[in-house]
Design a protein around this motif. Structure first.
Motif, PDB file in Angstrom:
ATOM      1  N   ALA A 240      74.411  62.399  -4.389  1.00  0.00           N
ATOM      2  CA  ALA A 240      74.210  63.422  -3.165  1.00  0.00           C
ATOM      3  C   ALA A 240      72.736  63.253  -2.560  1.00  0.00           C
ATOM      4  N   ALA A 241      71.948  62.875  -3.323  1.00  0.00           N
ATOM      5  CA  ALA A 241      70.398  62.679  -2.874  1.00  0.00           C
ATOM      6  C   ALA A 241      70.412  61.721  -1.878  1.00  0.00           C
ATOM      7  N   ASN A 242      71.288  60.746  -2.215  1.00  0.00           N
ATOM      8  CA  ASN A 242      71.074  59.393  -1.294  1.00  0.00           C
ATOM      9  C   ASN A 242      71.651  59.594   0.019  1.00  0.00           C
ATOM     10  N   LYS A 243      72.849  60.491  -0.037  1.00  0.00           N
ATOM     11  CA  LYS A 243      73.445  60.840   1.084  1.00  0.00           C
ATOM     12  C   LYS A 243      72.389  61.833   1.909  1.00  0.00           C
ATOM     13  N   ALA A 244      71.998  62.602   1.475  1.00  0.00           N
ATOM     14  CA  ALA A 244      70.963  63.529   2.378  1.00  0.00           C
ATOM     15  C   ALA A 244      69.840  62.615   2.801  1.00  0.00           C
TER      16      ALA A 244
ATOM     17  N   ARG B 189      67.484  60.175   7.533  1.00  0.00           N
ATOM     18  CA  ARG B 189      67.084  58.809   8.439  1.00  0.00           C
ATOM     19  C   ARG B 189      67.882  58.714   9.743  1.00  0.00           C
ATOM     20  N   ARG B 190      69.079  59.188   9.702  1.00  0.00           N
ATOM     21  CA  ARG B 190      69.858  59.059  11.099  1.00  0.00           C
ATOM     22  C   ARG B 190      69.294  60.208  12.024  1.00  0.00           C
ATOM     23  N   LYS B 191      68.634  61.263  11.763  1.00  0.00           N
ATOM     24  CA  LYS B 191      68.414  62.285  12.355  1.00  0.00           C
ATOM     25  C   LYS B 191      67.092  61.753  13.258  1.00  0.00           C
ATOM     26  N   GLU B 192      66.436  60.924  12.438  1.00  0.00           N
ATOM     27  CA  GLU B 192      64.969  60.416  13.132  1.00  0.00           C
ATOM     28  C   GLU B 192      65.068  59.449  14.052  1.00  0.00           C
TER      29      GLU B 192
ATOM     30  N   ARG C 250      70.189  59.400   3.681  1.00  0.00           N
ATOM     31  CA  ARG C 250      70.540  58.709   4.843  1.00  0.00           C
ATOM     32  C   ARG C 250      70.759  59.643   5.983  1.00  0.00           C
ATOM     33  N   ARG C 251      71.227  60.816   5.939  1.00  0.00           N
ATOM     34  CA  ARG C 251      71.607  61.653   6.849  1.00  0.00           C
ATOM     35  C   ARG C 251      70.084  62.106   7.648  1.00  0.00           C
TER      36      ARG C 251
END
Length: 189
Positions: free
Chosen positions: A177-181, A186-189, A183-184
């Motif tokens: 879950a922490a890794n998914k957060a 990073r995608r927002k940036e 990645r999200r």
């Protein structure tokens, strides 16, 4: 090369007449000189023996080195005639694509997860003996009907053999879950 600049007198040069007893002329100085000469002679004798041993040792090392060098040269001569034949036979009648495929095997993971797992068969004799000496848990299954949550077991709360595996699974889910957060973010940036 002379080790000592002193000349030791030969037996006939002692200055005494033949058959004459040297002890009646012996003084403390002459006795000490004789003793020193004997010690020096013994030292030189042992030094000569040591140098002879060193000479023999280095000769043997030289012989072994020469033999190894000769064997290496002989091997180089024998293998040099094989080199062109081996290379030519390897590359003969092969395309570039075939050369890239030759000798490669795709790695396939063995999905067996029995390694590094503690099972009854993988226990050491010491652990097996310890398990045999243990007392069984108390009869807590008799109290299960009185549990606040139906379907829960008092025995599982007392001793849970799957506890560590369950905790590990929970930790892996937390990390996922922490890794998914991350990645999200990073995608927002």
């Amino acid at each position: 090369m002379a080790l000592v600049g002193r000349r030791i007198k030969a037996i006939g040069e002692s200055g005494f007449a033949k058959g004459e007893d040297w002890r009646k002329y012996a003084t403390a100085d002459t006795t000490m000189d004789g003793s020193r000469q004997l010690q020096l002679t013994g030292f030189l004798f042992h030094l000569g023996k040591l140098s002879l041993f060193a000479h023999n040792l280095f000769c043997n090392i030289l012989n072994i080195t020469q033999q190894c060098t000769q064997r290496t040269l002989d091997l180089a001569v024998r293998t040099s005639s094989l080199e062109p034949k081996t290379i030519d036979s390897f590359f003969a009648n092969k395309t570039f694509e075939q050369l890239g495929e030759t000798g490669r095997v795709q790695y396939q993971h063995d999905k067996n997860e029995d390694s590094q797992v503690f099972t009854q068969t993988s226990r050491s004799s010491f652990l097996s003996e310890s398990y045999q000496k243990c007392n069984p848990p108390p009869a807590l299954h008799l109290l299960d009907p009185l549990h606040d949550s139906p379907g829960q077991s008092f025995l599982k709360q007392y001793s849970d053999p799957g506890f560590f595996l369950e905790e590990w699974i929970k930790e892996m889910e937390r990390q996922r879950a922490a890794n998914k957060a991350l990645r999200r973010e990073r995608r927002k940036e």
